[in-house]
Design an enzyme around this catalytic site. Structure first.
Site, PDB file in Angstrom:
ATOM      1  N   GLY A   1      -8.828  -9.288  -1.092  1.00 57.44           N
ATOM      2  CA  GLY A   1      -7.642  -9.808  -0.418  1.00 57.44           C
ATOM      3  C   GLY A   1      -7.293 -11.240  -0.752  1.00 57.44           C
ATOM      4  O   GLY A   1      -6.152 -11.548  -1.103  1.00 57.44           O
TER       5      GLY A   1
ATOM      6  N   LYS B   1     -18.837 -18.458   1.336  1.00 50.96           N
ATOM      7  CA  LYS B   1     -20.288 -18.425   1.542  1.00 50.96           C
ATOM      8  C   LYS B   1     -21.002 -17.568   0.508  1.00 50.96           C
ATOM      9  O   LYS B   1     -20.582 -16.448   0.224  1.00 50.96           O
ATOM     10  CB  LYS B   1     -20.603 -17.900   2.948  1.00 50.96           C
TER      11      LYS B   1
ATOM     12  N   ARG C   1       0.821  -1.212   0.000  1.00 49.28           N
ATOM     13  CA  ARG C   1       0.000   0.000   0.000  1.00 49.28           C
ATOM     14  C   ARG C   1       0.856   1.263   0.000  1.00 49.28           C
ATOM     15  O   ARG C   1       0.485   2.269  -0.607  1.00 49.28           O
ATOM     16  CB  ARG C   1      -0.951  -0.009   1.200  1.00 49.28           C
TER      17      ARG C   1
ATOM     18  N   GLY D   1     -13.299  -4.305   0.645  1.00 50.79           N
ATOM     19  CA  GLY D   1     -14.701  -3.898   0.722  1.00 50.79           C
ATOM     20  C   GLY D   1     -15.139  -3.012  -0.420  1.00 50.79           C
ATOM     21  O   GLY D   1     -16.243  -3.168  -0.954  1.00 50.79           O
TER      22      GLY D   1
END
Length: 395
Positions: free
Chosen positions: A352, A195, A38, A375
């Site tokens: 990620g 999931k 980053r 996100g």
């Protein structure tokens, strides 16, 4: 995607104070930065602004503090950051910030203290926006990974000062536009992960946007169960089979083909290198769990990618962290990388787990674009408006 201004639109910025929102939320180990990805992503924007004579004030959060927390001070990343930038970096605390900034000369770079030391950062408090804005003349958002949050430093400042997209933000938005905004068809999406519940909105949005939806990971088991397949002891959200059938119906109406594995790798226990079988999905025993996609299905999926012009990828095909269940993810990633390098495929990946899997396969650099955002990338795949991006467009 609405228009936004970039660094090319700034004009003469010599001596001007530029607040630059970056993502410096890096992992630490034994007092040092353990992964500087980053930090390196900020170099182009921060370096360019400093070279143009701006006084660069870098804004970022670090961890999840509740008020000032010495262990989460951004001061600790300054030595590593200065080394990566190849220039001196000053650290500025919020107490006495105005005087500290006034002392900086054109071309200087300073890292401001953790924005989340202010309780009003995450609530986008106008008082905190005003306090930050008072230190600068211009605002640059270069942190796509934080653009899904309407915080003072990611959204509020874009309304308080003339706002621009930094180079990393510009590259990210350009890649996303090519992937789903106005892509070359046929378009394939690979969506994996444990999931279905965590990616329901992604799946619902994608069936109307892509030609091929390739489902892997644990969530594929729920779709297989919805089709009447007995998945044994596999991770499966049986209560969501009705939802999965709804996605099948929506895909059929939209002309999107959903691809599920027809051969799978199974084991009776989940650990590294257990005894495994590769079987047809209808041959999974009651005491077995599906842990990866089988080689025949991977080859067929590779053939699908060969017919496509655009690929967007989020999530692994199997339990890739545990060998040998990394085989399908790595094989399909290598195919996508080869097609990208051959010029027939635009490939954009993010999240990620996805980045880790592509790095593990050694092909991250061969994709068209790999987003480190988690996100924000997922919300973009859901078709949501990201506040930090919308504010740049409105500025």
């Amino acid at each position: 995607m609405a228009a936004y201004r970039t660094l090319d639109d700034m004009g003469d910025i010599a001596g001007r104070r530029v607040l630059v929102r970056e993502d410096l939320n890096v992992p630490m180990s034994q007092g040092g930065v353990s992964d500087d990805t980053r930090l390196r992503a900020t170099v182009q924007t921060v370096g360019e602004l400093a070279d143009r004579g701006a006084i660069v004030l870098v804004l970022a959060h670090f961890g999840r503090p509740k008020g000032p927390t010495p262990a989460l001070s951004l001061a600790q990343i300054v030595p590593a950051y200065a080394e990566i930038l190849g220039r001196p970096v000053t650290f500025v605390d919020w107490d006495g910030a105005a005087a500290a900034v006034a002392a900086l000369r054109p071309g200087a770079v300073a890292v401001m203290e953790n924005t989340r030391f202010f309780a009003g950062e995450e609530t986008n408090d106008p008082a905190i926006v005003a306090r930050m804005a008072a230190l600068g003349d211009l605002y640059v958002n270069d942190a796509f990974s934080a653009a899904h949050r309407a915080h003072a430093s990611t959204e509020g400042l874009a309304h308080a000062l003339p706002a621009y997209a930094g180079r990393a933000m510009e590259a990210e938005l350009g890649a996303l536009q090519r992937a789903l905004g106005s892509p070359a068809h046929p378009v394939a999406a690979v969506v994996g992960g444990a999931k279905i519940s965590t990616k329901l909105d992604v799946l619902k949005h994608l069936v109307s946007r892509v030609d091929h939806l390739i489902i892997g990971g644990g969530m594929a088991n729920t779709f297989l169960a919805a089709r009447g397949v007995d998945v044994g002891k596999s991770l499966c959200e049986h209560e969501l089979t009705g939802t999965a059938n709804g996605i099948f119906t929506a895909a059929e109406a939209a002309g999107c083909i959903i691809h599920l594995p027809y051969d799978v790798v199974v084991a009776t226990e989940f650990r590294a290198n257990p005894p495994v079988r590769t079987v047809n999905v209808h041959e999974v025993a009651a005491d077995e769990m599906i842990l990866d996609v089988g080689p025949a299905a991977v080859e067929a999926l590779g053939d699908v990618l060969k017919t496509c012009r655009t690929l967007v990828w989020n999530g692994p095909m199997g339990a890739f962290e545990t060998p040998p269940f990394d085989a399908a993810t790595e094989a399909l990633a290598r195919t996508a990388a080869a097609l990208t390098q051959g010029g027939s495929l635009v490939s954009v990946a993010g999240g990620g787990d996805t980045v880790a899997a592509l790095n593990q396969a050694g092909v991250a650099d061969d994709f068209t674009f790999v987003s480190t955002a988690g996100g924000a990338f997922l919300e973009w795949m859901e078709g949501r408006e990201l506040p930090g991006v919308a504010a740049l467009s409105a500025s």
